[in-house]
Each structure stands twice: as structure tokens, then as C-alpha cells.
Design an enzyme around this catalytic site. Structure first.
Site, PDB file in Angstrom:
ATOM      1  N   ASP A 344      42.350  42.214  45.401  1.00  0.00           N
ATOM      2  CA  ASP A 344      43.068  43.311  46.030  1.00  0.00           C
ATOM      3  C   ASP A 344      43.609  44.260  44.964  1.00  0.00           C
ATOM      4  O   ASP A 344      44.159  43.823  43.956  1.00  0.00           O
ATOM      5  CB  ASP A 344      44.217  42.733  46.864  1.00  0.00           C
ATOM      6  CG  ASP A 344      45.033  43.783  47.570  1.00  0.00           C
ATOM      7  OD1 ASP A 344      44.457  44.505  48.411  1.00  0.00           O
ATOM      8  OD2 ASP A 344      46.238  43.884  47.283  1.00  0.00           O
ATOM      9  N   GLU A 380      38.371  45.463  44.765  1.00  0.00           N
ATOM     10  CA  GLU A 380      38.780  46.647  45.512  1.00  0.00           C
ATOM     11  C   GLU A 380      39.143  47.650  44.423  1.00  0.00           C
ATOM     12  O   GLU A 380      40.216  47.549  43.811  1.00  0.00           O
ATOM     13  CB  GLU A 380      39.970  46.352  46.410  1.00  0.00           C
ATOM     14  CG  GLU A 380      40.385  47.552  47.235  1.00  0.00           C
ATOM     15  CD  GLU A 380      41.628  47.302  48.069  1.00  0.00           C
ATOM     16  OE1 GLU A 380      41.682  47.793  49.215  1.00  0.00           O
ATOM     17  OE2 GLU A 380      42.553  46.613  47.582  1.00  0.00           O
TER      18      GLU A 380
END
Length: 692
Positions: A344, A380
Site C-alpha cells: 500500500d 501501489e
């Protein structure tokens, strides 16, 4: 109880059969106490000062202590927020290396390290003992390496990723035993595995399963943190998904998935923690050594660098924080058996003092690690910090979520002008972004829907987001969804609109699975899951987010299964090398383009809405002469005459897919000069040997 020097080499609580060694990092503390608790966690039994310090590691060994003992730390040192120090020994602190916790975190003022009676910037430490209001860390048993079924180790060009939430995937599944629904065990159930295998999934990517907290502002609204991007324990499973077998249920599920050829990838959050900004609670890292664990503002150390948008940013460029992250990753591979990670806000991990660095400490550490370098690693590739958007900038063997693919694919099928050009690039792995030395098409993780945003069905049902249930006056969530409701906002009985929506969904799916790269499917999109227009369900632990299996669109499921099987059985669709029209050994280009009429394409035409893409397999050097395919895209609302190019010597075309006629069986093309491209459709033709 007695305590002796112990060992600094292994951080955390380690049982060796004779007692427990405790070791914790803090380079700015002046003293650290180990607090031991009764079996129910309600009574503090004793405090023992960790007697030794080796560098910044405080450590001690307690003879006779057993696994299952509950403990926590109290850290002494200056409480000087303006200098970055927030030590407060009245706050019981979780061990950053804890494998499990007993109890639940409160969201009250007892958790705050400062005295909240005045302005939040005052410098008075809180005098409230937080021990009664926080979980206790649990001493683990002797740790044993993974002994379940080995991971399948799928090649990237064989990989089909399925992004799912543990509870959302299983809570409403009628064929999962009732006592297992919503749990880790359910992931390994016959029902879930049958669905994944029938669909053609090779990798299950789970939203965060590390221990996380419910945000206080959500608790105040009667909501919870559903997605889990609010981590506190990097080694501990989130207990809200425990079934009858607790943490062993997770291992059992991984074992079963591996045995069925499915890899397990964890979505991990190492960019920030649940302690939030300077107004947040003191739970672990902040109390142990705020200045070391977090990036603080250079001009005012009271405040945090907030490159994550979540209040704080973990200081990955600190060697002992980096060690924490690496130790955590290795634990999930070597002990829990997982196969890879999706990071993330991964730009945080690569940001050094001078900016994002492909050769920074985190990436270099991964490259040389004999365990982690063999895992599937997915970024990401953005955050909100300076230089935060880094799509295409990650190491050669990483995958990256390709938001350009997502957005341009949505634009084209919505009917936006000048969108065919980007769509054409999508089909070839977005080479303009990813074609760098040593990289492959599989670096591009291709998707049109993920947990964050509209589901695939909602992209065709809603023009605007409908997040009222989140309690933020519909102000949260992304406003630019590139969606279209096909004429009516939300549900409708109009058969024309329903068919239009169904066709658009098939086109979006076909674009994902016919493109070079690594496809990713959001769980439930294959059966038409809706979130009722909510594009930010991070706080919706209810039927808005859970997959409603009872209302499954079985026709769409059959289409998705066929589409994924076509990809698997047609290697030319999943080549790992970029195709640029280079002339190959047989004198022909590896890829060529033409108009639907067979003519040359005008790529500068803003109204361009269709093309033919002829793919050949020679770039890989190992495909048979029949390794050829033709993708035909017609974004026009009218059918178009279609002139098919020559498939090659001794070959004929066979139409194997038409999104406008999903039930049509494969058919050989008799006259390639007199074909038709259905309105608003994608078709796939493959070369096959002509019958003499």
C-alpha cells in the site's frame, strides 16, 4: 520473578524452552520496563526493568516464563514533543514484534499520551494509566517454519489475481459452513476454492490481515474500519476474522489454497500506523521512540510528515524500522506460508531524504534477501508526498497497479473522444510506461476495478458516487470515476439499459484479460456485485461490501470463466516481452495494426473508435506457427464492416469471442473479407491450421 541480561539478536519475545527472551528497539529511551499480566489481562503482576542495552536494543531474559504470558512495555524518556520525543511510562505499549494480542483497544482519552484538557498542542503528558484499556502482547510458543504445501510459484505470465476481503468474500456464501463464514478458515473451504479454480484464478490477494484498529471517528458514527488500512501489529493476524482454529485457521487456508495451485498475496501497510497524527493515541511505536519510528517535520518536530494522508509516515529509511518491516515480511513467508505482497502507498517505502530512489535501502534490502527476492512483489506506485506518483519506476521484477490502464479503459468504453489511442497501448502492456531495461509486460497489473472505487457493475449503473452511508455527507471518495449509468442512475427494469450495461461489463472484462500484462479481478465483479454506488466502502462492514452470492449473475460468471480460459489457452495473449512491430525471423512483424476496413489507422483522429490488433508469438521465440491472434475493437454504436488481415501461411481465422454475442460457439472464418464487427464490442480471432 528474576530477569537477566538475555540476548539482543532477535527482537520480540522468544521462548526457548527454559524461559522467554525479550528484546525491543529504542534509541532514545532512558529505561524500558517489561510488564507482565495475569492470564485475563486485567491485573499487572510485576514490572521488570530490561537490564541490558546493546546499541539501541533493550533486552532481558526471564527464566521459567511460558508461552501465552501476557505482557507489554513502558518506556521512560523525555516528553518533549517539540524535539520529537513523546515518552510516557503511564502508557502500556504493544510489542512491535508481537505475534498476537489479547483484548481490544479503546478509542477513549485513556489512550492519549498527552493531557487533553487543553489545546492538543500542550506539552503536558497524560497521567492516566492506559493498561486497563489496551490489549496485551502474547508470548508465542517456539516458532516453527512453514511445513504446509509449498507455494505454486506461478510464472507472472500465468498469473490471474483475485483481490478479495476475507469477510466480504465469505460472509454470505451459502455453501461455506455457517460457523466458518467471515473467517480465515473459509478461504480454504471447498466452496471458495471451487469458485476460484472454476474461474481460473491463480493468486488470491487479500486486503490487510495484520492487526488493525477502528478509527475513533468511525466508532463515534457507529461504523468500523472494514478495509483494514490502519495497522498496528505487523506480525499479528487481525482477530476479528478468527474462526474455530484461531491463527491456525489462516495457515490451514494457505495450505489448502497451495494444494489447489493458488498463491496467497497479502496487501500490507508499512507506510503508516494506526497511531495517527500528533493528536492520535500512544499505543506502541510513538511511546517506544517517536523520533526514530516516524518521519517528523524538519521545521517542527511536534508534527509528522504526512505523505500517506493518514496522519503519519513510518521512517522506513531508519535501519531498525527497515529491519522491522523486513522481519515482518520474512515471517509471513517463512512461518505463515504466503507467496507475495502488495504494498500500500509503496512510494513511501522507496523515498529517501533526497526523494524516491529505485536503489534506496528498502529496494536494495529486498533484492539481496534470499527469501523476499523470490516472492511476488506488487506496488501501489503512488502516495500524496512530493514526487509521489511513480508508476513505471519500480524494480524490474515488481508488478505495479496500473491506474493509467484503469482510467483509459473506462474512458474508451464510456465513449470519450481521443481514448482509442491509450486503449491501444493498454493491449500491449502500456509499453510507454513500463518498457524499461529488464522489465516485462507483466509489470503492468491490469485492472478496471479494485477495492477502492466503484465495482465493475457500478461503473455501468452510476454516474455519481453515493457514499451517504459513510456519514461524511457524500464528500468522501473519488469524484472522477469515469463511469456512466447508461441512461438511468441505479437500478432499472428497462431491458435495453440492462443489456447495454451487461455488454459494457463484458467489454471492460475483455480488455483486462486480452491485454498483455498481469490481470487483476475484484472479487465479485465476475457475478455482478454492486455496492449501491458507494465508491469508498472502507467503513462498511455490512451487506454493502459483502458479496451477495444469492444474486449472482451466472451468465456473467460463465463469460468470465470462458474469457480467463481463453487467455490461459492462448499464449500469444500473455507474452512477457514488449511488442513494437519489430520484424522477426520469418520476416513479419510481431504486432501490426489496421483499421476495421483493413486500411491504415490515423492515430491522430480524435474520433477513432475501432481498430484491429494482430499479435504474433515470435517475440517469445517458443510458440508454434499457429501462435497468432487478432483482437478487434469496435467502440461505435453501430456494427462495422470488417476486413481481416491474412493470418499467415497455412492458417485460417477462428472467431472464439464476441462480447456482443457471448454465447456463440467458436466458428471458422470462411471469407475474411466479408466479416462484421458487432456494435460496441470486442472480438477475438485465433489462427488455426487450415484443413486441406
Amino acid at each position: 520473578m528474576s530477569i537477566n541480561a538475555g540476548d539482543h539478536a532477535t527482537l520480540g519475545a522468544v521462548y526457548n524452552g527454559q524461559g522467554v527472551n525479550f528484546a525491543v528497539f529504542s534509541e532514545n529511551a532512558t529505561k524500558i520496563e517489561l510488564c507482565l499480566f495475569s492470564a485475563d489481562g486485567q491485573r499487572e503482576v510485576t514490572r521488570l526493568v530490561l537490564p541490558e542495552q546493546t546499541g539501541p536494543i533493550w533486552h532481558g531474559f526471564v527464566p521459567g516464563l511460558k508461552p501465552g504470558t501476557l505482557y507489554g512495555y513502558r518506556a521512560y524518556g523525555p516528553y518533549e514533543p517539540d524535539r520529537g520525543h513523546r515518552f510516557n511510562p503511564r502508557k502500556l505499549l504493544a510489542d512491535p514484534y508481537a505475534r498476537a494480542f489479547r483484548g481490544y483497544w479503546s478509542s477513549g482519552k485513556e489512550m492519549l499520551g498527552y493531557e487533553p484538557s487543553g489545546h492538543y498542542t500542550n506539552t503536558q503528558p497524560s497521567q492516566i494509566d492506559s493498561a486497563p484499556f489496551v490489549p496485551k502482547s502474547v508470548v508465542p510458543d517456539i516458532e516453527r517454519l512453514w511445513s504446509g504445501a509449498p507455494g505454486p510459484r506461478r510464472e507472472w505470465n500465468e498469473t490471474v489475481i483475485y483481490e478479495a476481503h476475507v469477510k466480504g468474500l465469505t460472509q454470505l456464501h451459502p455453501d461455506v459452513p455457517a460457523e466458518l463464514r467471515g473467517t480465515y478458515e473459509a478461504l480454504g473451504s471447498d466452496a471458495v476454492i471451487s469458485h476460484l479454480k472454476g474461474l481460473g484464478v491463480t493468486a488470491l490477494e487479500l486486503l490487510p490481515v495484520h492487526t488493525f484498529l477502528n478509527d475513533g471517528f468511525l466508532v463515534d458514527r457507529g461504523l468500523t474500519n472494514y478495509w483494514g488500512y490502519n495497522t498496528l501489529g505487523f506480525f499479528a493476524l487481525e482477530p476479528r476474522y478468527f474462526g474455530p482454529n484461531g491463527a491456525d485457521g489462516f495457515r490451514q487456508a494457505v495450505d489448502r489454497l497451495h494444494a489447489e495451485g493458488i498463491e496467497v498475496i497479502l496487501d500490507v501497510v508499512y507506510n503508516h500506523t494506526a497511531e495517527g497524527d500528533h493528536r492520535g493515541p500512544t499505543l506502541s511505536f510513538r511511546g517506544l521512540d517517536n523520533k526514530a519510528y516516524y518521519n517528523l517535520q524538519a521545521s517542527h518536530a511536534r508534527y509528522y510528515v504526512n505523505d500517506t494522508g493518514c496522519g503519519n509516515t513510518l521512517a522506513i529509511n531508519h535501519p531498525f524500522v527497515l529491519r522491522l518491516v523486513l522481519d515482518s515480511l520474512r515471517y509471513w513467508v517463512t512461518v505463515m506460508g504466503v507467496d507475495g505482497f502488495r504494498f500500500d502507498l509503496a512510494t513511501v517505502l522507496g523515498r529517501e531524504h533526497h526523494g524516491f530512489d529505485l536503489h534506496g535501502g528498502f529496494f536494495d534490502a529486498i533484492r539481496q534477501d534470499p527469501v523476499l527476492s523470490r516472492c511476488k512483489l506488487i506496488a501501489e506506485p503512488w502516495d500524496i508526498g512530493p514526487g509521489g506518483y511513480q508508476l513505471g519506476s519500480y524494480p524490474a521484477d515488481w508488478g505495479e497497479w496500473n491506474d493509467k490502464f484503469r482510467d483509459s479503459t473506462r474512458r474508451f468504453w464510456r465513449g470519450d473522444a481521443h481514448s482509442a489511442q491509450e486503449l491501444a497501448g493498454n493491449f500491449l502492456g502500456t509499453a510507454s510506461v513500463f518498457d524499461r531495461p529488464g522489465r516485462r509486460t507483466t509489470s503492468s497489473i491490469n485492472f478496471v476495478a479494485a477495492h477502492d472505487g466503484f465495482t465493475l457493475a457500478d461503473l455501468t449503473r452510476y454516474r455519481e458516487k453515493h457514499n451517504e452511508a459513510n456519514g461524511e455527507s457524500n464528500k468522501d471518495g473519488h469524484g472522477n470515476n469515469l463511469s456512466d449509468n447508461c441512461g438511468v442512475e441505479g437500478d432499472t427494469d428497462n431491458p435495453d439499459i440492462l443489456e447495454r450495461r451487461a455488454l459494457r461489463i463484458r467489454n471492460l472484462l475483455a480488455t483486462v484479460f486480452l491485454s498483455q500484462g498481469t490481470p487483476m479481478l475484484l472479487a465479485g465483479d465476475e457475478i455482478g456485485r454492486t455496492q449501491r454506488g458507494n465508491n469508498n466502502t472502507y467503513c462498511q462492514d455490512n451487506e454493502i461490501s459483502w458479496i451477495n452470492w444469492a444474486s449472482a449473475d451466472n451468465d456473467l460468471l460463465a463469460f468470465a470463466q470462458n474469457l480467463i480460459a481463453l487467455r490461459s489457452n492462448t499464449p500469444v495473449l500473455r507474452q512477457s516481452r514488449f511488442l513494437h512491430g519489430r520484424i522477426r525471423n520469418d520476416g513479419n512483424p510481431d504486432v501490426s495494426w489496421s483499421g476495421l476496413d483493413g486500411g491504415t489507422l490515423n492515430w491522430r483522429d480524435p474520433s477513432l473508435d475501432g481498430f484491429c490488433l494482430h499479435l504474433r508469438g515470435e517475440a517469445e521465440g517458443s510458440f508454434s506457427p499457429e501462435g497468432t491472434a487478432l483482437i478487434v475493437v469496435n467502440g461505435n454504436e453501430q456494427p462495422k464492416k470488417l476486413f481481416l488481415p491474412d493470418p499467415g501461411p497455412g492458417l485460417v481465422w477462428q472467431r472464439v469471442l464476441d462480447t456482443a454475442e457471448p454465447d456463440t460457439e467458436p466458428v471458422d472464418v470462411v471469407d475474411r473479407k466479408r466479416q462484421c464487427a458487432s456494435a460496441h464490442s470486442v472480438s477475438l480471432f485465433v489462427g488455426k491450421a487450415a484443413v486441406s
